[in-house]
Design a protein around this motif. Structure first.
Motif, PDB file in Angstrom:
ATOM      1  N   ASN A 224      -4.116   2.617  10.480  1.00 23.84           N
ATOM      2  CA  ASN A 224      -2.937   2.424  11.325  1.00 23.84           C
ATOM      3  C   ASN A 224      -1.767   3.280  10.857  1.00 23.84           C
ATOM      4  OD1 ASN A 224      -3.971   0.109  13.009  1.00 23.84           O
ATOM      5  ND2 ASN A 224      -4.220  -0.782  10.964  1.00 23.84           N
ATOM      6  N   PRO A 225      -0.740   3.448  11.710  1.00 28.41           N
ATOM      7  CA  PRO A 225       0.462   4.149  11.260  1.00 28.41           C
ATOM      8  C   PRO A 225       1.031   3.499  10.002  1.00 28.41           C
ATOM      9  CG  PRO A 225       0.520   3.821  13.634  1.00 28.41           C
ATOM     10  CD  PRO A 225      -0.652   3.046  13.125  1.00 28.41           C
ATOM     11  N   HIS A 226       1.497   4.325   9.084  1.00 27.40           N
ATOM     12  CA  HIS A 226       2.073   3.854   7.819  1.00 27.40           C
ATOM     13  C   HIS A 226       1.091   2.988   7.028  1.00 27.40           C
ATOM     14  CE1 HIS A 226       6.313   4.197   9.852  1.00 27.40           C
ATOM     15  NE2 HIS A 226       5.627   5.330   9.880  1.00 27.40           N
ATOM     16  N   TYR A 232       2.051  -5.417   9.158  1.00 25.90           N
ATOM     17  CA  TYR A 232       2.915  -5.459  10.332  1.00 25.90           C
ATOM     18  C   TYR A 232       2.350  -4.610  11.464  1.00 25.90           C
ATOM     19  CZ  TYR A 232       7.085  -4.914  13.232  1.00 25.90           C
ATOM     20  OH  TYR A 232       7.973  -4.894  14.289  1.00 25.90           O
ATOM     21  N   LEU A 233       1.676  -3.500  11.128  1.00 24.75           N
ATOM     22  CA  LEU A 233       1.122  -2.602  12.147  1.00 24.75           C
ATOM     23  C   LEU A 233      -0.398  -2.661  12.203  1.00 24.75           C
ATOM     24  CD1 LEU A 233       3.394   0.542  11.585  1.00 24.75           C
ATOM     25  CD2 LEU A 233       3.558  -1.168  13.392  1.00 24.75           C
ATOM     26  N   ILE A 238      -5.744  -4.141   4.916  1.00 27.92           N
ATOM     27  CA  ILE A 238      -5.808  -5.309   4.038  1.00 27.92           C
ATOM     28  C   ILE A 238      -7.197  -5.938   4.053  1.00 27.92           C
ATOM     29  CG2 ILE A 238      -4.902  -7.648   3.677  1.00 27.92           C
ATOM     30  CD1 ILE A 238      -2.255  -6.619   4.937  1.00 27.92           C
ATOM     31  N   ASP A 239      -7.781  -6.045   5.241  1.00 28.52           N
ATOM     32  CA  ASP A 239      -9.027  -6.797   5.385  1.00 28.52           C
ATOM     33  C   ASP A 239     -10.282  -5.962   5.185  1.00 28.52           C
ATOM     34  OD1 ASP A 239      -7.452  -8.971   6.010  1.00 28.52           O
ATOM     35  OD2 ASP A 239      -7.638  -8.708   8.186  1.00 28.52           O
ATOM     36  N   VAL A 240     -10.198  -4.662   5.400  1.00 29.51           N
ATOM     37  CA  VAL A 240     -11.409  -3.822   5.354  1.00 29.51           C
ATOM     38  C   VAL A 240     -11.302  -2.696   4.333  1.00 29.51           C
ATOM     39  CG1 VAL A 240     -12.958  -2.348   6.697  1.00 29.51           C
ATOM     40  CG2 VAL A 240     -11.893  -4.342   7.778  1.00 29.51           C
ATOM     41  N   ILE A 241     -10.294  -1.824   4.484  1.00 28.26           N
ATOM     42  CA  ILE A 241     -10.232  -0.623   3.655  1.00 28.26           C
ATOM     43  C   ILE A 241      -9.935  -0.971   2.198  1.00 28.26           C
ATOM     44  CG2 ILE A 241      -9.120   1.625   3.343  1.00 28.26           C
ATOM     45  CD1 ILE A 241      -8.453   1.570   6.356  1.00 28.26           C
ATOM     46  N   GLY A 242      -8.992  -1.846   1.980  1.00 35.11           N
ATOM     47  CA  GLY A 242      -8.664  -2.261   0.614  1.00 35.11           C
ATOM     48  C   GLY A 242      -9.858  -2.847  -0.129  1.00 35.11           C
ATOM     49  N   PRO A 243     -10.549  -3.841   0.448  1.00 30.51           N
ATOM     50  CA  PRO A 243     -11.728  -4.393  -0.226  1.00 30.51           C
ATOM     51  C   PRO A 243     -12.829  -3.366  -0.483  1.00 30.51           C
ATOM     52  CG  PRO A 243     -10.962  -5.911   1.442  1.00 30.51           C
ATOM     53  CD  PRO A 243     -10.151  -4.661   1.612  1.00 30.51           C
ATOM     54  N   ALA A 244     -13.024  -2.424   0.441  1.00 33.85           N
ATOM     55  CA  ALA A 244     -14.028  -1.382   0.224  1.00 33.85           C
ATOM     56  C   ALA A 244     -13.642  -0.501  -0.963  1.00 33.85           C
ATOM     57  CB  ALA A 244     -14.188  -0.527   1.483  1.00 33.85           C
ATOM     58  N   LEU A 245     -12.357  -0.184  -1.074  1.00 30.82           N
ATOM     59  CA  LEU A 245     -11.899   0.620  -2.205  1.00 30.82           C
ATOM     60  C   LEU A 245     -12.054  -0.136  -3.520  1.00 30.82           C
ATOM     61  CD1 LEU A 245      -8.699   2.230  -0.642  1.00 30.82           C
ATOM     62  CD2 LEU A 245     -10.735   3.434  -1.416  1.00 30.82           C
TER      63      LEU A 245
END
Length: 351
Positions: A224-226, A232-233, A238-245
């Motif tokens: 998403n943007p930012h 907020y956007l 939070i739910d997908v990219i962060g846990p994969a990292l």
């Protein structure tokens, strides 16, 4: 009878010449001829058509046709560097530049099959593909969606990753994609923790094994943007990219993010990065193509073989204007990249 190729010779690269009505045959011939002193380029295509094209491009260009049956039985003959080998794949119909003909569609698949089989047999060190027109094959009665998908199917590879590379050493820009040719509305659902983790693992493994980078550093964009701006956007960060990292980092992979895509592509961030992983096609590739269009290279990661390609399409309009209008720069870079990857892979296997 020519001598047999040995592992001590120039790297041997199979080049499928692509859609015959497009610029593929011309750029394949021009690039292979230009690089003949450093790479043993073996063209895969209609030998008579390529000989006719070569004669028009440069009367000094010499080709030597061989049959796939002879090569698969006895190995690839070695010709001197002033002659290009061609594995003959006869077309069904005469080529009219700029005009597609589905009757030639199955011959185009035969080119790919030969290149794949020859690489699996270790006759070739890598495959470089000139652009195809998907409709030519589809209209011939074969459900063909593209080079990448076909290569994955033929090599029984469950997941591959598309990466484009461009720019000069020591800091070339490499951009891989989490999703490829999807409508934008379908991208969020296509990005999962498991799929993204596997993508990062493939990038990491191939940067090590096929590029010789001992400790790759991968920068990952947000969706998403930012990068979602803290939810907020959007919550994909939070739910997908962060846990994969987090899962990738737990496995010892230096993958960080998610970073806002609009600010990530700056020299101060990229100078120490080996690859950027973008979430979708038009998030990452416009930057890469702006930086190096016409000199970029398309690389398929995750395959058991090395495959590179050009960063452009068949350019039927240029082909219709006649020979001499096409730029072979991207093909030259694709061949050189394949040769460098082959050398890195050989070194990795020895170590």
């Amino acid at each position: 009878m020519p001598e047999q190729v040995t592992s001590q010779q120039r790297p041997t690269i199979a080049i499928t010449v692509g859609e015959p009505a497009g610029i593929g045959p011309e750029i394949s011939l021009r690039a292979a001829w230009q690089l003949r002193g450093e790479v043993n380029c073996v063209l895969v295509g209609d030998a008579a058509f390529l000989a006719q094209t070569a004669e028009t491009i440069d009367p000094e260009m010499r080709l030597a046709a061989v049959s796939w049956m002879a090569v698969s039985d006895a190995g690839l003959p070695r010709f001197p560097a002033d002659r290009l080998a061609v594995i003959d794949c006869p077309l069904a119909e005469v080529v009219v530049p700029g005009r597609l003909d589905s009757r030639n569609g199955r011959a185009l698949l035969q080119m790919l099959d030969i290149a794949i089989a020859g690489t699996q047999m270790r006759l070739f060190d890598a495959v470089v593909t000139a652009p195809l027109q998907k409709s030519t094959i589809y209209d011939a009665g074969v459900a063909f969606t593209g080079h990448t998908e076909y290569l994955a199917q033929k090599t029984a590879t469950p997941q591959v990753v598309m990466m484009l590379a461009g720019g000069d050493a020591p800091h070339p820009l490499r951009v891989a994609l989490a999703t490829t040719h999807l409508p934008l509305k379908d991208v969020p659902a296509a990005i999962t923790v498991e799929g993204l983790l596997r993508t990062i693992e493939i990038i990491h493994a191939d940067l090590q094994a096929k590029f010789g980078i001992a400790s790759p550093r991968i920068l990952v964009t947000g969706l998403n943007p930012h990068a979602g701006e803290g939810g907020y956007l959007g919550r994909e960060e939070i739910d997908v990219i962060g846990p994969a990292l987090q899962a990738a980092q737990a496995r010892g992979i230096d993958a960080t993010g998610p970073y806002p895509a609009d600010t990530l592509f700056q020299p101060k961030y990229l100078q120490d990065a080996d690859c950027v992983l973008a979430m979708y096609h038009d998030q990452g590739l416009p930057v890469l193509k702006h930086a190096s269009f016409g000199r970029g290279v398309n690389i398929t990661l995750g395959l058991p073989i090395i495959r590179t390609s050009v960063d452009h399409g068949t350019a039927l309009d240029l082909a219709a204007r006649g020979l001499g209008h096409a730029d072979c720069g991207s093909m030259i870079e694709a061949i050189r990249t394949a040769a460098h990857m082959a050398a890195a892979s050989a070194s990795s296997r020895k170590s």
